[in-house]
Motif scaffolding. Structure first.
Motif, short mmCIF file in Angstrom:
data_model
loop_
_atom_site.label_atom_id
_atom_site.label_comp_id
_atom_site.label_asym_id
_atom_site.label_seq_id
_atom_site.Cartn_x
_atom_site.Cartn_y
_atom_site.Cartn_z
N VAL A 280 44.13 44.80 49.03
CA VAL A 280 43.44 44.31 47.83
C VAL A 280 42.78 42.98 48.12
O VAL A 280 43.26 42.19 48.94
N ALA A 281 41.67 42.70 47.44
CA ALA A 281 41.04 41.38 47.46
C ALA A 281 40.49 41.10 46.07
O ALA A 281 39.78 41.93 45.51
N GLY A 282 40.84 39.96 45.52
CA GLY A 282 40.35 39.60 44.20
C GLY A 282 40.14 38.11 44.04
O GLY A 282 40.16 37.59 42.93
N TYR A 283 39.94 37.42 45.16
CA TYR A 283 39.76 35.97 45.19
C TYR A 283 40.82 35.28 44.33
O TYR A 283 42.01 35.42 44.58
N GLU A 284 40.44 34.55 43.27
CA GLU A 284 41.40 33.77 42.50
C GLU A 284 42.37 34.63 41.70
O GLU A 284 43.43 34.16 41.28
N GLU A 285 42.02 35.89 41.44
CA GLU A 285 42.91 36.77 40.68
C GLU A 285 43.63 37.76 41.59
O GLU A 285 44.19 38.76 41.11
N ALA B 106 43.35 33.46 30.27
CA ALA B 106 44.45 32.55 30.61
C ALA B 106 44.04 31.71 31.81
O ALA B 106 43.17 32.10 32.60
N SER B 107 44.68 30.57 31.96
CA SER B 107 44.52 29.73 33.14
C SER B 107 45.82 29.80 33.94
O SER B 107 46.88 30.14 33.40
N TRP B 108 45.72 29.48 35.22
CA TRP B 108 46.93 29.46 36.03
C TRP B 108 47.84 28.34 35.56
O TRP B 108 47.39 27.20 35.39
N PRO B 109 49.12 28.62 35.30
CA PRO B 109 50.03 27.58 34.81
C PRO B 109 50.29 26.53 35.87
O PRO B 109 50.26 26.81 37.08
N PRO C 34 44.14 31.14 47.59
CA PRO C 34 44.27 32.21 46.58
C PRO C 34 45.61 32.92 46.60
O PRO C 34 46.18 33.21 45.54
N ALA C 35 46.15 33.22 47.78
CA ALA C 35 47.43 33.91 47.86
C ALA C 35 48.57 33.03 47.34
O ALA C 35 49.56 33.53 46.81
N ALA C 36 48.43 31.72 47.48
CA ALA C 36 49.47 30.80 47.05
C ALA C 36 49.55 30.67 45.53
O ALA C 36 50.46 30.02 45.01
N LYS C 37 48.62 31.32 44.81
CA LYS C 37 48.76 31.39 43.35
C LYS C 37 50.08 32.07 42.97
O LYS C 37 50.58 31.90 41.85
N VAL C 38 50.65 32.82 43.90
CA VAL C 38 51.92 33.49 43.63
C VAL C 38 53.07 32.48 43.55
O VAL C 38 54.20 32.85 43.18
N LEU C 39 52.82 31.21 43.88
CA LEU C 39 53.88 30.20 43.79
C LEU C 39 54.42 30.06 42.37
O LEU C 39 55.60 29.75 42.18
N CYS C 40 53.57 30.29 41.37
CA CYS C 40 54.09 30.22 39.99
C CYS C 40 55.07 31.36 39.73
O CYS C 40 56.03 31.21 38.97
N VAL C 41 54.85 32.50 40.38
CA VAL C 41 55.78 33.62 40.28
C VAL C 41 57.05 33.30 41.07
O VAL C 41 58.17 33.61 40.64
N ALA C 42 56.90 32.67 42.22
CA ALA C 42 58.06 32.26 43.02
C ALA C 42 58.93 31.30 42.22
O ALA C 42 60.17 31.40 42.25
N GLN D 197 59.28 32.84 31.56
CA GLN D 197 58.07 33.64 31.30
C GLN D 197 56.84 32.81 31.61
O GLN D 197 56.81 31.60 31.36
N ILE D 198 55.82 33.45 32.19
CA ILE D 198 54.54 32.81 32.45
C ILE D 198 53.42 33.80 32.11
O ILE D 198 53.64 35.01 32.09
N THR D 199 52.24 33.29 31.85
CA THR D 199 51.05 34.11 31.67
C THR D 199 49.99 33.66 32.66
O THR D 199 49.71 32.46 32.77
N ILE D 200 49.41 34.62 33.39
CA ILE D 200 48.45 34.31 34.44
C ILE D 200 47.16 35.09 34.23
O ILE D 200 47.17 36.15 33.58
N PRO D 201 46.02 34.60 34.76
CA PRO D 201 44.75 35.32 34.60
C PRO D 201 44.78 36.67 35.31
O PRO D 201 45.39 36.81 36.37
#
Length: 269
Positions: free
Chosen positions: A139-144, A215-218, A235-243, A252-256
């Motif tokens: 998959v590739a989706g840049y910021e998402e 939504a914006s990245w928390p 971009p992959a490090a956006k998963v840090l909020c999930v970590a 709970q979090i909400t992400i774009p």
């Protein structure tokens, strides 16, 4: 408006970056630990045969090392898992090499570099090295990229009732592209998920798509310049909020997700 909730169970985790070589080390940094003095150069995934490992580019090594850690943490045979690999940027060093070569007088591309340049190269190395015959999506989706991958994997996990491997990775950007893609950090993170009612240990992750809701990245809770800058630029490090979510008892979090939609994630257990 929200859609039906998806649920899965997190059974294993892997991670690799310039200042952490596994999930435990990343957890420590998320918890406020100081950065190690020495910066790591590149993982050396033992699952890839030595000859192939020498030729493998950094994104491949990142993805395979993190994936291997997650499967070992979950105690599962790697070749039994359906996979989803994601990179927001791909291998920009190889993209730069090919563009320069094709624009030069001598246009012969290295066959090895060419086959390593395709977006599914890490998935290919992983499936060949482990003997995986199950599907492996790239998959590739840049910021998402992160939110798209979580949704893709959780849908497959629930509808097909199979365990899944999710791997997020991005390497530093080629110098010529840094004005538009400033990432200079190495990052990889992997999860092994099971259907939520599977008889395995792990936290339950719930996902809900919110329609007509941007939504914006928390912001990260971690007090770390290294992590927050990587979170902003890789971009992959956006998963840090999930970590961080997985590193807490619950939350709970909400992400774009896309224009007009977002993804709410909740963790418990």
């Amino acid at each position: 408006m929200q859609t039906k909730a998806l649920k899965c169970k997190i059974a294993g985790t892997g991670a690799w970056g310039s200042y952490f070589e596994n999930w435990s080390a990343l957890q420590a940094l998320l918890g406020g630990a100081d950065l190690p003095e020495a910066k790591l150069k590149s993982p050396k995934p033992g699952i890839i045969p030595a000859n192939e490992r020498r030729r493998a580019p950094l994104p491949v090594k990142l993805a395979v090392e993190s994936s291997w850690q997650a499967t070992q943490d979950a105690g599962v045979e790697p070749n039994t898992l359906t996979c989803v690999f994601v990179s927001g940027l791909g291998d920009t060093d190889l993209t730069d090499y090919m563009c320069k070569t094709l624009a030069s007088e001598h246009k012969e591309l290295s066959p090895t570099k060419f086959h390593n340049s395709v977006h599914n190269a890490p998935a290919g190395y992983w499936t060949i090295s482990t003997g995986t015959m199950s599907a492996a999506n790239s998959v590739a989706g840049y910021e998402e990229s992160v939110s798209l991958t979580i949704l893709e994997a959780m849908i497959q996990c629930e509808t097909e009732n199979v365990p899944m491997l999710l791997t997020f990775y991005d390497a530093p950007v080629a110098d010529i592209l840094t004005p538009v893609l400033p990432n200079q950090e190495t990052f990889a993170f992997s999860l092994v998920i099971y259907p939520h009612d599977a008889d395995v240990e792990g936290k339950v992750l719930t996902a809900m798509v919110n329609q007509q809701e941007d939504a914006s990245w928390p912001a990260l809770n971690a007090d770390s310049t290294y992590l927050t800058e990587m979170y902003a630029q890789n971009p992959a490090a956006k998963v840090l909020c999930v970590a961080e979510l997985l590193n807490q008892p619950d939350g709970q979090i909400t992400i774009p997700l896309s224009s007009g939609t977002s993804l709410t994630l909740a963790c418990e257990g």
